[in-house]
Design an enzyme around this catalytic site. Sequence first.
Site, short mmCIF file in Angstrom:
data_model
loop_
_atom_site.label_atom_id
_atom_site.label_comp_id
_atom_site.label_asym_id
_atom_site.label_seq_id
_atom_site.Cartn_x
_atom_site.Cartn_y
_atom_site.Cartn_z
N CYS A 71 15.05 -3.34 -12.80
CA CYS A 71 15.35 -4.76 -12.98
C CYS A 71 16.45 -4.97 -14.01
O CYS A 71 17.30 -5.85 -13.86
CB CYS A 71 14.08 -5.52 -13.38
SG CYS A 71 12.91 -5.69 -12.01
N GLU A 104 11.38 -9.94 -11.18
CA GLU A 104 12.75 -10.25 -11.58
C GLU A 104 13.72 -10.04 -10.42
O GLU A 104 14.58 -10.88 -10.15
CB GLU A 104 13.17 -9.37 -12.77
CG GLU A 104 12.32 -9.56 -14.00
CD GLU A 104 11.14 -8.60 -14.10
OE1 GLU A 104 10.76 -8.25 -15.22
OE2 GLU A 104 10.59 -8.18 -13.04
N ALA A 115 0.83 -1.21 0.00
CA ALA A 115 0.00 0.00 0.00
C ALA A 115 0.86 1.26 0.00
O ALA A 115 0.45 2.29 -0.52
CB ALA A 115 -0.93 0.01 1.20
#
Length: 160
Positions: free
Chosen positions: A114, A74, A65
């Site tokens: 990533c 990943e 949240a």
Amino acid sequence: MKEINLTTKISVYLLEECNETEKKLIDAAKQAAGNAYARYSGFKVGAALLLENGEVITGNNQENAAYPSGLCAERTAVFFANANYPDRKIVAIAIAACQNGKFTTEVVTPCGACRQVLLETENRYASPMKILMYSEKGIYVVYGIKSLLPLSFGDEMLKR
């Protein structure tokens, strides 16, 4: 003015054209996507890593949240592998995403953060990995993250 053109070679496969190892990795990524905690976006992503010893490690996105304190699939998988198998090179990663109970019809690529983590992992083991990005229409395959991050920032920049 000088201009530089960068090109990326992407192989596009249908699932039935993949070898058994690739299919197994894609299936693991799809299963991991189904288990993702994506309560806020509804966009579930799974990643499956193939280690050099044949072991498959999975991860999925974990939302929170307090956006953006979650983590992508990943990075979840890579950080787990690097923490628990520090001497095992990652040779391949498969990525799959689903929304509203259906896998995407377009390929989903790793985000910038990533990509940077994948680059660091390739540099760590001095070995590029095969990256398989799944969609219902086909699978994009690239060899090495630099195909997706051509002007990358790596440790060589710090050594200048």
